[in-house]
Motif scaffolding. Structure first.
Motif, PDB file in Angstrom:
ATOM      1  N   LEU A  61       0.941  -1.206   0.305  1.00 54.00           N
ATOM      2  CA  LEU A  61      -0.335   0.345  -0.210  1.00 54.00           C
ATOM      3  C   LEU A  61       1.020   1.325   0.086  1.00 54.00           C
ATOM      4  CD1 LEU A  61      -2.765  -1.249   2.566  1.00 54.00           C
ATOM      5  CD2 LEU A  61      -2.646  -1.195   0.017  1.00 54.00           C
ATOM      6  N   SER A  62       1.421   1.274   0.862  1.00 52.52           N
ATOM      7  CA  SER A  62       2.372   2.835   0.905  1.00 52.52           C
ATOM      8  C   SER A  62       3.448   2.976  -0.748  1.00 52.52           C
ATOM      9  CB  SER A  62       4.196   2.147   1.922  1.00 52.52           C
ATOM     10  OG  SER A  62       4.949   1.328   1.355  1.00 52.52           O
ATOM     11  N   LEU A  63       3.544   1.858  -1.898  1.00 50.32           N
ATOM     12  CA  LEU A  63       4.007   2.055  -3.023  1.00 50.32           C
ATOM     13  C   LEU A  63       2.760   2.149  -3.546  1.00 50.32           C
ATOM     14  CD1 LEU A  63       6.815  -0.953  -3.691  1.00 50.32           C
ATOM     15  CD2 LEU A  63       7.147   1.322  -2.880  1.00 50.32           C
ATOM     16  N   GLY A  64       1.308   2.101  -3.374  1.00 45.83           N
ATOM     17  CA  GLY A  64       0.474   2.346  -4.368  1.00 45.83           C
ATOM     18  C   GLY A  64      -0.025   1.585  -5.056  1.00 45.83           C
ATOM     19  N   ILE A  65      -0.156  -0.413  -4.403  1.00 50.63           N
ATOM     20  CA  ILE A  65      -0.428  -1.233  -4.919  1.00 50.63           C
ATOM     21  C   ILE A  65      -1.538  -1.446  -3.949  1.00 50.63           C
ATOM     22  CG2 ILE A  65       0.641  -3.425  -5.498  1.00 50.63           C
ATOM     23  CD1 ILE A  65       3.001  -3.021  -4.428  1.00 50.63           C
ATOM     24  N   LYS A  66      -2.553  -1.685  -5.141  1.00 55.83           N
ATOM     25  CA  LYS A  66      -3.767  -2.535  -5.116  1.00 55.83           C
ATOM     26  C   LYS A  66      -3.958  -3.845  -4.336  1.00 55.83           C
ATOM     27  CE  LYS A  66      -5.876   1.611  -7.705  1.00 55.83           C
ATOM     28  NZ  LYS A  66      -6.630   1.091  -9.126  1.00 55.83           N
ATOM     29  N   MET A  67      -4.664  -3.441  -3.239  1.00 55.09           N
ATOM     30  CA  MET A  67      -4.622  -4.696  -2.839  1.00 55.09           C
ATOM     31  C   MET A  67      -5.956  -5.221  -2.181  1.00 55.09           C
ATOM     32  SD  MET A  67      -1.576  -5.737  -1.554  1.00 55.09           S
ATOM     33  CE  MET A  67      -2.175  -6.305  -0.218  1.00 55.09           C
ATOM     34  N   GLU A  68      -6.214  -6.293  -2.424  1.00 52.19           N
ATOM     35  CA  GLU A  68      -7.760  -7.152  -2.228  1.00 52.19           C
ATOM     36  C   GLU A  68      -8.188  -6.297  -0.534  1.00 52.19           C
ATOM     37  OE1 GLU A  68      -6.990 -11.064  -1.792  1.00 52.19           O
ATOM     38  OE2 GLU A  68      -8.030 -11.516  -4.012  1.00 52.19           O
ATOM     39  N   THR A  69      -9.579  -5.935  -0.208  1.00 51.36           N
ATOM     40  CA  THR A  69     -10.364  -5.536   0.862  1.00 51.36           C
ATOM     41  C   THR A  69     -10.488  -6.402   1.553  1.00 51.36           C
ATOM     42  OG1 THR A  69     -12.694  -5.155  -0.536  1.00 51.36           O
ATOM     43  CG2 THR A  69     -10.280  -3.089  -0.870  1.00 51.36           C
ATOM     44  N   ARG A  70     -10.683  -7.892   1.098  1.00 48.26           N
ATOM     45  CA  ARG A  70     -11.238  -8.762   2.360  1.00 48.26           C
ATOM     46  C   ARG A  70     -10.309  -9.499   3.615  1.00 48.26           C
ATOM     47  NH1 ARG A  70     -11.398 -13.783  -1.803  1.00 48.26           N
ATOM     48  NH2 ARG A  70      -9.425 -13.549  -2.676  1.00 48.26           N
ATOM     49  N   ALA A  71     -10.690  -9.595   4.818  1.00 47.53           N
ATOM     50  CA  ALA A  71     -10.115  -9.765   5.993  1.00 47.53           C
ATOM     51  C   ALA A  71      -9.295 -11.009   4.940  1.00 47.53           C
ATOM     52  CB  ALA A  71     -11.116 -10.461   6.740  1.00 47.53           C
ATOM     53  N   TYR A  72      -8.017 -10.362   6.063  1.00 48.20           N
ATOM     54  CA  TYR A  72      -6.997 -12.155   5.792  1.00 48.20           C
ATOM     55  C   TYR A  72      -7.725 -13.378   6.879  1.00 48.20           C
ATOM     56  CZ  TYR A  72      -2.435 -14.668   6.327  1.00 48.20           C
ATOM     57  OH  TYR A  72      -1.638 -15.686   6.678  1.00 48.20           O
ATOM     58  N   LEU A  73      -7.160 -14.260   5.753  1.00 51.55           N
ATOM     59  CA  LEU A  73      -7.582 -15.394   6.342  1.00 51.55           C
ATOM     60  C   LEU A  73      -7.040 -16.676   5.963  1.00 51.55           C
ATOM     61  CD1 LEU A  73      -9.544 -17.686   7.857  1.00 51.55           C
ATOM     62  CD2 LEU A  73     -10.956 -18.166   5.486  1.00 51.55           C
ATOM     63  N   PRO A  74      -5.771 -16.516   6.710  1.00 52.53           N
ATOM     64  CA  PRO A  74      -4.493 -17.985   6.656  1.00 52.53           C
ATOM     65  C   PRO A  74      -5.306 -19.322   6.510  1.00 52.53           C
ATOM     66  CG  PRO A  74      -5.035 -17.083   9.162  1.00 52.53           C
ATOM     67  CD  PRO A  74      -5.523 -16.143   8.029  1.00 52.53           C
ATOM     68  N   HIS A  75      -4.414 -19.876   5.926  1.00 53.11           N
ATOM     69  CA  HIS A  75      -4.988 -21.156   4.991  1.00 53.11           C
ATOM     70  C   HIS A  75      -4.121 -21.791   3.937  1.00 53.11           C
ATOM     71  CE1 HIS A  75      -6.544 -18.934   1.351  1.00 53.11           C
ATOM     72  NE2 HIS A  75      -6.499 -19.865   0.619  1.00 53.11           N
ATOM     73  N   LEU A  76      -4.472 -23.032   3.721  1.00 51.74           N
ATOM     74  CA  LEU A  76      -3.304 -24.234   2.653  1.00 51.74           C
ATOM     75  C   LEU A  76      -4.178 -24.132   1.638  1.00 51.74           C
ATOM     76  CD1 LEU A  76      -0.859 -25.649   2.216  1.00 51.74           C
ATOM     77  CD2 LEU A  76      -1.088 -27.064   3.417  1.00 51.74           C
ATOM     78  N   THR A  77      -4.330 -23.606   0.500  1.00 50.41           N
ATOM     79  CA  THR A  77      -5.151 -24.420  -0.553  1.00 50.41           C
ATOM     80  C   THR A  77      -4.342 -26.081  -0.869  1.00 50.41           C
ATOM     81  OG1 THR A  77      -5.674 -22.693  -1.281  1.00 50.41           O
ATOM     82  CG2 THR A  77      -6.483 -23.942  -2.691  1.00 50.41           C
ATOM     83  N   LEU A  78      -5.407 -26.916  -0.539  1.00 53.62           N
ATOM     84  CA  LEU A  78      -5.452 -28.666  -0.257  1.00 53.62           C
ATOM     85  C   LEU A  78      -5.359 -28.489  -2.348  1.00 53.62           C
ATOM     86  CD1 LEU A  78      -5.462 -30.747   2.505  1.00 53.62           C
ATOM     87  CD2 LEU A  78      -3.562 -29.346   1.664  1.00 53.62           C
ATOM     88  N   ALA A  79      -6.853 -27.743  -3.143  1.00 49.55           N
ATOM     89  CA  ALA A  79      -7.494 -28.223  -4.065  1.00 49.55           C
ATOM     90  C   ALA A  79      -8.205 -27.835  -4.485  1.00 49.55           C
ATOM     91  CB  ALA A  79      -8.018 -29.927  -3.935  1.00 49.55           C
ATOM     92  N   TYR A  80      -8.309 -27.480  -5.573  1.00 53.74           N
ATOM     93  CA  TYR A  80      -9.453 -26.336  -6.249  1.00 53.74           C
ATOM     94  C   TYR A  80     -10.180 -27.926  -7.005  1.00 53.74           C
ATOM     95  CZ  TYR A  80      -5.897 -22.407  -5.924  1.00 53.74           C
ATOM     96  OH  TYR A  80      -5.592 -21.143  -5.803  1.00 53.74           O
ATOM     97  N   LEU A  81     -11.407 -27.232  -6.795  1.00 51.79           N
ATOM     98  CA  LEU A  81     -12.867 -28.329  -7.551  1.00 51.79           C
ATOM     99  C   LEU A  81     -13.294 -27.806  -8.424  1.00 51.79           C
ATOM    100  CD1 LEU A  81     -14.104 -27.959  -3.755  1.00 51.79           C
ATOM    101  CD2 LEU A  81     -12.852 -29.781  -4.230  1.00 51.79           C
ATOM    102  N   ASN A  82     -13.731 -29.313  -9.483  1.00 51.61           N
ATOM    103  CA  ASN A  82     -14.308 -29.134 -10.266  1.00 51.61           C
ATOM    104  C   ASN A  82     -16.375 -28.851 -10.018  1.00 51.61           C
ATOM    105  OD1 ASN A  82     -12.131 -30.170 -11.826  1.00 51.61           O
ATOM    106  ND2 ASN A  82     -12.620 -31.714 -11.518  1.00 51.61           N
ATOM    107  N   LYS A  83     -16.194 -28.923 -10.842  1.00 54.39           N
ATOM    108  CA  LYS A  83     -18.486 -28.100 -10.982  1.00 54.39           C
ATOM    109  C   LYS A  83     -19.118 -29.275 -10.229  1.00 54.39           C
ATOM    110  CE  LYS A  83     -18.369 -23.818 -11.150  1.00 54.39           C
ATOM    111  NZ  LYS A  83     -18.493 -22.476 -10.330  1.00 54.39           N
ATOM    112  N   ASP A  84     -18.150 -30.824 -10.491  1.00 50.94           N
ATOM    113  CA  ASP A  84     -18.753 -32.021 -10.623  1.00 50.94           C
ATOM    114  C   ASP A  84     -18.684 -32.701  -9.190  1.00 50.94           C
ATOM    115  OD1 ASP A  84     -17.134 -32.273 -12.046  1.00 50.94           O
ATOM    116  OD2 ASP A  84     -17.244 -34.089 -13.029  1.00 50.94           O
TER     117      ASP A  84
END
Length: 195
Positions: free
Chosen positions: A120-143
């Motif tokens: 932010l100090s460099l003017g880089i736009k950041m997501e506004t949602r709250a930080y939720l620390p996690h470890l993504t294990l998988a992305y899911l198919n729709k089915d």
């Protein structure tokens, strides 16, 4: 390369997708990878892509990345202990990813806040949602069957990894490979945490 007048042209500026994240110990990686089962249709992440994101910066040009690197290098924080715990999904009734949670530690939240503040100090736009620390294990198919996802969450609801020491964080770049394959993550810089 020369332009139309025969003068040397400056090299093309490159942009990269950049994020700051924590690496995991080999023991914790072993534990996390052992849980990647039981959900047909889940696209399990490769072991080398597992990390805990601190801040996602998006696509940045090289000069901005260099400034960000300097700003992140000024973060002073002592090492701290962390562990994974619990599990969940993103997307609610239309799930998109499975994750293992991270125990809430003030030092972790502080480190993520400082990584965000550096951008932010460099003017880089950041997501506004709250930080939720996690470890993504998988992305899911729709089915993917919702019942399988619910069983995964129940099975890992009380999951706790062995504790590990956070003594550094990294600035990573993300490179697209072929379609429908996981991105390649490359460490651009390492920032040690010093007592």
């Amino acid at each position: 390369m020369l332009d139309e007048s025969g003068s040397a042209m400056p090299p093309a500026m490159m942009s990269l997708r950049i994020f700051a994240a924590l690496p995991l110990s080999e023991t914790v990686l072993d534990q996390a990878c052992a849980e990647m089962t039981g959900v047909p249709g889940a696209n399990w992440r490769p072991r080398e892509n597992l990390h805990i994101t601190l801040a996602y910066y998006g696509e940045l040009d090289e000069p901005v990345i260099e400034e960000l690197d300097l700003a992140l290098g000024k973060i002073k924080l002592a090492p701290f202990e962390l562990r994974l715990q619990g599990a969940g999904r993103f997307g609610g009734g239309d799930p998109s990813a499975l994750w293992l949670g991270v125990e809430p530690r003030p030092a972790l939240i502080d480190l993520a806040r400082r990584c965000r503040k550096a951008a932010l100090s460099l003017g880089i736009k950041m997501e506004t949602r709250a930080y939720l620390p996690h470890l993504t294990l998988a992305y899911l198919n729709k089915d993917v069957e919702l019942s399988r996802i619910q069983r995964f969450e129940q099975r890992l609801g009380l999951f706790k990894s062995k504790p590990f020491t956070v003594d550094r964080f990294h600035l990573y770049s993300s490179w697209a490979r072929k379609p429908h394959t996981p991105n390649l993550y490359r460490i651009e810089t390492e920032y040690p945490l010093i007592p």
